[in-house]
Design a protein around this motif. Structure first.
Motif, PDB file in Angstrom:
ATOM      1  N   VAL A  85     -28.604   4.065 -11.500  1.00  0.00           N
ATOM      2  CA  VAL A  85     -27.369   3.331 -11.290  1.00  0.00           C
ATOM      3  C   VAL A  85     -26.426   4.195 -10.462  1.00  0.00           C
ATOM      4  CG1 VAL A  85     -25.410   2.225 -12.424  1.00  0.00           C
ATOM      5  CG2 VAL A  85     -27.655   2.182 -13.521  1.00  0.00           C
ATOM      6  N   TYR A  86     -25.890   3.614  -9.408  1.00  0.00           N
ATOM      7  CA  TYR A  86     -24.960   4.306  -8.525  1.00  0.00           C
ATOM      8  C   TYR A  86     -23.606   3.593  -8.590  1.00  0.00           C
ATOM      9  CZ  TYR A  86     -29.403   5.817  -6.484  1.00  0.00           C
ATOM     10  OH  TYR A  86     -30.666   6.308  -6.294  1.00  0.00           O
ATOM     11  N   ASN A  87     -22.564   4.277  -9.051  1.00  0.00           N
ATOM     12  CA  ASN A  87     -21.222   3.726  -9.007  1.00  0.00           C
ATOM     13  C   ASN A  87     -20.680   4.010  -7.615  1.00  0.00           C
ATOM     14  OD1 ASN A  87     -20.787   2.777 -11.737  1.00  0.00           O
ATOM     15  ND2 ASN A  87     -21.003   4.921 -12.311  1.00  0.00           N
ATOM     16  N   HIS A  92      -8.653  -3.371  -9.160  1.00  0.00           N
ATOM     17  CA  HIS A  92      -9.043  -4.628  -9.780  1.00  0.00           C
ATOM     18  C   HIS A  92     -10.537  -4.927  -9.740  1.00  0.00           C
ATOM     19  CE1 HIS A  92      -4.862  -5.710 -10.168  1.00  0.00           C
ATOM     20  NE2 HIS A  92      -4.686  -5.339  -8.920  1.00  0.00           N
ATOM     21  N   ILE A  93     -11.333  -4.056  -9.121  1.00  0.00           N
ATOM     22  CA  ILE A  93     -12.753  -4.361  -8.955  1.00  0.00           C
ATOM     23  C   ILE A  93     -13.555  -3.071  -8.802  1.00  0.00           C
ATOM     24  CG2 ILE A  93     -12.682  -4.539  -6.429  1.00  0.00           C
ATOM     25  CD1 ILE A  93     -14.416  -7.106  -6.746  1.00  0.00           C
ATOM     26  N   SER A  94     -14.814  -3.104  -9.228  1.00  0.00           N
ATOM     27  CA  SER A  94     -15.710  -1.968  -8.984  1.00  0.00           C
ATOM     28  C   SER A  94     -17.053  -2.505  -8.503  1.00  0.00           C
ATOM     29  CB  SER A  94     -15.890  -1.101 -10.232  1.00  0.00           C
ATOM     30  OG  SER A  94     -16.406  -1.848 -11.308  1.00  0.00           O
ATOM     31  N   LEU A  95     -17.745  -1.688  -7.725  1.00  0.00           N
ATOM     32  CA  LEU A  95     -19.012  -2.070  -7.112  1.00  0.00           C
ATOM     33  C   LEU A  95     -20.036  -0.985  -7.353  1.00  0.00           C
ATOM     34  CD1 LEU A  95     -20.714  -3.801  -5.077  1.00  0.00           C
ATOM     35  CD2 LEU A  95     -19.754  -2.351  -3.281  1.00  0.00           C
ATOM     36  N   GLY A  96     -21.264  -1.390  -7.635  1.00  0.00           N
ATOM     37  CA  GLY A  96     -22.337  -0.432  -7.811  1.00  0.00           C
ATOM     38  C   GLY A  96     -23.653  -0.986  -7.298  1.00  0.00           C
ATOM     39  N   TYR A  97     -24.654  -0.125  -7.326  1.00  0.00           N
ATOM     40  CA  TYR A  97     -25.988  -0.421  -6.820  1.00  0.00           C
ATOM     41  C   TYR A  97     -26.959   0.077  -7.869  1.00  0.00           C
ATOM     42  CZ  TYR A  97     -29.955  -0.053  -3.543  1.00  0.00           C
ATOM     43  OH  TYR A  97     -31.162  -0.174  -2.907  1.00  0.00           O
ATOM     44  N   GLU A  98     -28.009  -0.685  -8.140  1.00  0.00           N
ATOM     45  CA  GLU A  98     -28.963  -0.298  -9.175  1.00  0.00           C
ATOM     46  C   GLU A  98     -30.385  -0.539  -8.700  1.00  0.00           C
ATOM     47  OE1 GLU A  98     -29.705  -1.023 -13.943  1.00  0.00           O
ATOM     48  OE2 GLU A  98     -27.944  -1.872 -12.965  1.00  0.00           O
ATOM     49  N   VAL A 145     -20.728  -9.736 -11.591  1.00  0.00           N
ATOM     50  CA  VAL A 145     -21.531 -10.498 -10.644  1.00  0.00           C
ATOM     51  C   VAL A 145     -22.686  -9.598 -10.226  1.00  0.00           C
ATOM     52  CG1 VAL A 145     -21.624 -11.586  -8.368  1.00  0.00           C
ATOM     53  CG2 VAL A 145     -19.586 -11.856  -9.795  1.00  0.00           C
ATOM     54  N   ILE A 146     -23.905 -10.119 -10.326  1.00  0.00           N
ATOM     55  CA  ILE A 146     -25.104  -9.391  -9.913  1.00  0.00           C
ATOM     56  C   ILE A 146     -25.700 -10.116  -8.711  1.00  0.00           C
ATOM     57  CG2 ILE A 146     -27.459  -8.749 -10.564  1.00  0.00           C
ATOM     58  CD1 ILE A 146     -26.460  -8.513 -13.439  1.00  0.00           C
ATOM     59  N   PHE A 197     -23.974  -4.751  -8.320  1.00  0.00           N
ATOM     60  CA  PHE A 197     -23.197  -5.322  -9.412  1.00  0.00           C
ATOM     61  C   PHE A 197     -21.727  -5.078  -9.127  1.00  0.00           C
ATOM     62  CE2 PHE A 197     -24.651  -1.102 -10.696  1.00  0.00           C
ATOM     63  CZ  PHE A 197     -23.458  -0.455 -11.018  1.00  0.00           C
ATOM     64  N   THR A 198     -20.922  -6.070  -9.482  1.00  0.00           N
ATOM     65  CA  THR A 198     -19.485  -6.001  -9.279  1.00  0.00           C
ATOM     66  C   THR A 198     -18.807  -6.371 -10.585  1.00  0.00           C
ATOM     67  OG1 THR A 198     -19.802  -6.721  -6.993  1.00  0.00           O
ATOM     68  CG2 THR A 198     -17.579  -6.868  -7.869  1.00  0.00           C
ATOM     69  N   PHE A 199     -17.794  -5.584 -10.973  1.00  0.00           N
ATOM     70  CA  PHE A 199     -17.034  -5.851 -12.188  1.00  0.00           C
ATOM     71  C   PHE A 199     -15.574  -6.082 -11.839  1.00  0.00           C
ATOM     72  CE2 PHE A 199     -20.449  -3.126 -13.888  1.00  0.00           C
ATOM     73  CZ  PHE A 199     -20.872  -3.892 -14.947  1.00  0.00           C
ATOM     74  N   SER A 200     -14.968  -7.039 -12.542  1.00  0.00           N
ATOM     75  CA  SER A 200     -13.533  -7.234 -12.441  1.00  0.00           C
ATOM     76  C   SER A 200     -13.015  -7.621 -13.826  1.00  0.00           C
ATOM     77  CB  SER A 200     -13.206  -8.337 -11.430  1.00  0.00           C
ATOM     78  OG  SER A 200     -11.813  -8.525 -11.349  1.00  0.00           O
ATOM     79  N   PRO A 201     -12.066  -6.862 -14.356  1.00  0.00           N
ATOM     80  CA  PRO A 201     -11.549  -5.602 -13.854  1.00  0.00           C
ATOM     81  C   PRO A 201     -12.636  -4.533 -13.804  1.00  0.00           C
ATOM     82  CG  PRO A 201     -10.652  -6.074 -16.040  1.00  0.00           C
ATOM     83  CD  PRO A 201     -11.466  -7.254 -15.629  1.00  0.00           C
TER      84      PRO A 201
END
Length: 122
Positions: free
Chosen positions: A32-34, A40-46, A65-66, A112-116
């Motif tokens: 997992v890569y942050n 208000h948002i974060s993005l990562g790669y898995e 969101v994936i 993957f994206t998270f909010s918050p």
């Protein structure tokens, strides 16, 4: 600047930088890569290794969101199961139990994206 994911972007006072750490979840064969996080948002790669899985879990304060980049798999969100292929996009509501697994001989790669925003702790 460039890293293994391509160029890093800058817009006025906002700089998005790739995180250099890789989290490997023991026994789950995934990395997992942050990549970046804002207010208000974060993005990562898995990357989920062939036939490996991500165990059932929830995010109590964030939507997720994936988006599947490559590979094939299966996701369970609440009581529903979905087939995953490149181009699939899933919305996981706040507090909804979910898991997914690779079902092919190729790694399952996704964003993957998270909010918050969420800083993953595995």
């Amino acid at each position: 600047m460039e890293d293994s994911f391509g160029p890093l972007f800058s817009h006025k006072d906002l700089v998005l930088e790739a995180c250099t750490s890789t989290i490997t979840a023991t026994g789950h064969e995934r990395k997992v890569y942050n990549l970046c996080s804002g207010k208000h948002i974060s993005l990562g790669y898995e990357v989920v290794e062939p036939y490996a899985s991500v165990p059932l879990h929830t995010h109590e304060a964030s939507e997720e969101v994936i988006h599947i980049i490559s590979g094939a798999g299966e996701a369970t969100i609440g009581d529903e199961t979905f087939q995953l292929v490149a181009g699939s996009t899933l919305l996981i509501p706040i507090g909804t139990p979910h898991s997914f697994r690779s079902t092919s001989p190729d790694p399952l790669t996704l964003t993957f994206t998270f909010s918050p925003p969420v800083k993953l702790q595995l």
